[in-house]
Enzyme design. Structure first.
Site, PDB file in Angstrom:
ATOM      1  N   ASP A   3       8.325   7.662  10.012  1.00 58.39           N
ATOM      2  CA  ASP A   3       9.079   7.846   8.708  1.00 58.39           C
ATOM      3  C   ASP A   3      10.263   8.625   7.885  1.00 58.39           C
ATOM      4  O   ASP A   3       9.924   9.902   8.367  1.00 58.39           O
ATOM      5  CB  ASP A   3       7.880   7.286   7.276  1.00 58.39           C
ATOM      6  CG  ASP A   3       8.692   6.588   6.049  1.00 58.39           C
ATOM      7  OD1 ASP A   3       7.804   5.289   6.016  1.00 58.39           O
ATOM      8  OD2 ASP A   3       8.876   6.982   5.711  1.00 58.39           O
TER       9      ASP A   3
ATOM     10  N   HIS B 131       5.057  -4.133   9.089  1.00 61.91           N
ATOM     11  CA  HIS B 131       4.954  -2.638   9.486  1.00 61.91           C
ATOM     12  C   HIS B 131       3.807  -1.890   9.076  1.00 61.91           C
ATOM     13  O   HIS B 131       3.128  -2.142   8.475  1.00 61.91           O
ATOM     14  CB  HIS B 131       6.223  -1.859   9.117  1.00 61.91           C
ATOM     15  CG  HIS B 131       6.525  -1.130   7.641  1.00 61.91           C
ATOM     16  ND1 HIS B 131       7.561  -2.518   7.091  1.00 61.91           N
ATOM     17  CD2 HIS B 131       5.984  -0.596   6.992  1.00 61.91           C
ATOM     18  CE1 HIS B 131       7.174  -2.387   5.960  1.00 61.91           C
ATOM     19  NE2 HIS B 131       7.041  -1.157   5.807  1.00 61.91           N
TER      20      HIS B 131
ATOM     21  N   HIS C 195       2.003   1.888   8.438  1.00 62.25           N
ATOM     22  CA  HIS C 195       2.039   3.194   8.434  1.00 62.25           C
ATOM     23  C   HIS C 195       0.747   3.354   8.847  1.00 62.25           C
ATOM     24  O   HIS C 195      -0.241   3.764   9.129  1.00 62.25           O
ATOM     25  CB  HIS C 195       1.718   2.862   6.903  1.00 62.25           C
ATOM     26  CG  HIS C 195       3.081   2.734   6.501  1.00 62.25           C
ATOM     27  ND1 HIS C 195       4.285   3.790   5.694  1.00 62.25           N
ATOM     28  CD2 HIS C 195       3.537   1.505   5.372  1.00 62.25           C
ATOM     29  CE1 HIS C 195       5.415   2.622   4.966  1.00 62.25           C
ATOM     30  NE2 HIS C 195       4.364   1.506   5.453  1.00 62.25           N
TER      31      HIS C 195
ATOM     32  N   GLN D  66       6.378  -3.524  -0.603  1.00 62.47           N
ATOM     33  CA  GLN D  66       6.637  -3.189   0.650  1.00 62.47           C
ATOM     34  C   GLN D  66       8.459  -3.307   0.166  1.00 62.47           C
ATOM     35  O   GLN D  66       8.759  -4.737  -0.101  1.00 62.47           O
ATOM     36  CB  GLN D  66       5.746  -4.611   0.829  1.00 62.47           C
ATOM     37  CG  GLN D  66       6.909  -4.544   2.681  1.00 62.47           C
ATOM     38  CD  GLN D  66       6.540  -6.036   3.245  1.00 62.47           C
ATOM     39  OE1 GLN D  66       6.100  -7.208   2.132  1.00 62.47           O
ATOM     40  NE2 GLN D  66       7.289  -6.053   4.780  1.00 62.47           N
ATOM     41  N   SER D  67       9.145  -1.982   0.363  1.00 61.48           N
ATOM     42  CA  SER D  67      10.885  -2.265   0.458  1.00 61.48           C
ATOM     43  C   SER D  67      11.274  -2.935   2.063  1.00 61.48           C
ATOM     44  O   SER D  67      12.374  -2.832   1.491  1.00 61.48           O
ATOM     45  CB  SER D  67      10.774  -0.912   0.425  1.00 61.48           C
ATOM     46  OG  SER D  67      10.396   0.295   1.794  1.00 61.48           O
TER      47      SER D  67
ATOM     48  N   ASN E 289       1.685  -2.674   3.608  1.00 63.14           N
ATOM     49  CA  ASN E 289       2.390  -3.746   2.279  1.00 63.14           C
ATOM     50  C   ASN E 289       2.614  -4.367   2.421  1.00 63.14           C
ATOM     51  O   ASN E 289       3.320  -5.106   3.481  1.00 63.14           O
ATOM     52  CB  ASN E 289       3.538  -1.890   1.693  1.00 63.14           C
ATOM     53  CG  ASN E 289       2.614  -0.720   0.954  1.00 63.14           C
ATOM     54  OD1 ASN E 289       1.531  -0.573   0.630  1.00 63.14           O
ATOM     55  ND2 ASN E 289       3.038  -0.218   1.447  1.00 63.14           N
TER      56      ASN E 289
END
Ligand code: DGP
Length: 136
Positions: A32, A99, A101, A93-94, A86
């Site tokens: 990340d 995905h 983490h 969630q951006s 997320n």
């Protein structure tokens, strides 16, 4: 099943450089760029799904979760790791490409309900099961 405007699709197709940790036919894992812990890896399927609110095949979901153990081995997370997914706006969630983490490399506190609730924009309306106000 790719989205040409999706940054994670581009990473999955090697169109954008990244610090790759692991790759197979179905997924790719990379560091990340905004790590929250000494180890912070994202596992993404190469195909595009927005998140758990999308129709992600069970095979893909299961595979990505299985790969967390491989990431832990590669990164030396012998004491454990945290897995975080997320989904959507309220979870912040951006990147709208599913995905997982993988966080580790130190002791992470267990967030309790009150701490989580305090961050909510409607925190003053969150009550426990007995009707008591939790936050605000
Ligand atoms: P989330 O909030 O669950 O959507 O997390 C998205 C994560 O993706 C966030 O921790 C930052 C990371 N990220 C976003 N864009 C890039 C990128 O281009 N490269 C890398 N390595 N990470 C990214």
């Amino acid at each position: 099943m790719k989205d040409e405007n999706c940054i994670f699709c581009k990473i999955g197709a090697h169109e954008i450089p990244t610090k790759k940790v692991y790759e197979d036919d179905m997924c790719i894992a990379f560091d990340d760029m905004e790590p929250l812990m000494p180890v912070h890896v994202l596992i993404i399927p190469k195909d595009h799904y927005t998140g758990l609110d999308d129709d992600v095949p069970e095979e893909v979901l299961g595979h990505c979760l299985k790969v967390t153990k491989k990431i832990a081995e590669i990164k030396g997370l012998t004491n454990g790791w945290r897995t975080l997914i997320n989904t959507g706006h309220d979870a912040s969630q951006s990147v709208r490409h599913f995905h997982v983490h993988v966080l580790g490399g130190g002791l992470m506190p267990r967030p309790n309900d009150q701490d989580w609730g305090r961050f909510a924009t409607n925190a003053d309306k969150i009550y426990d099961k007995d009707g008591n106000k939790i936050c605000g």
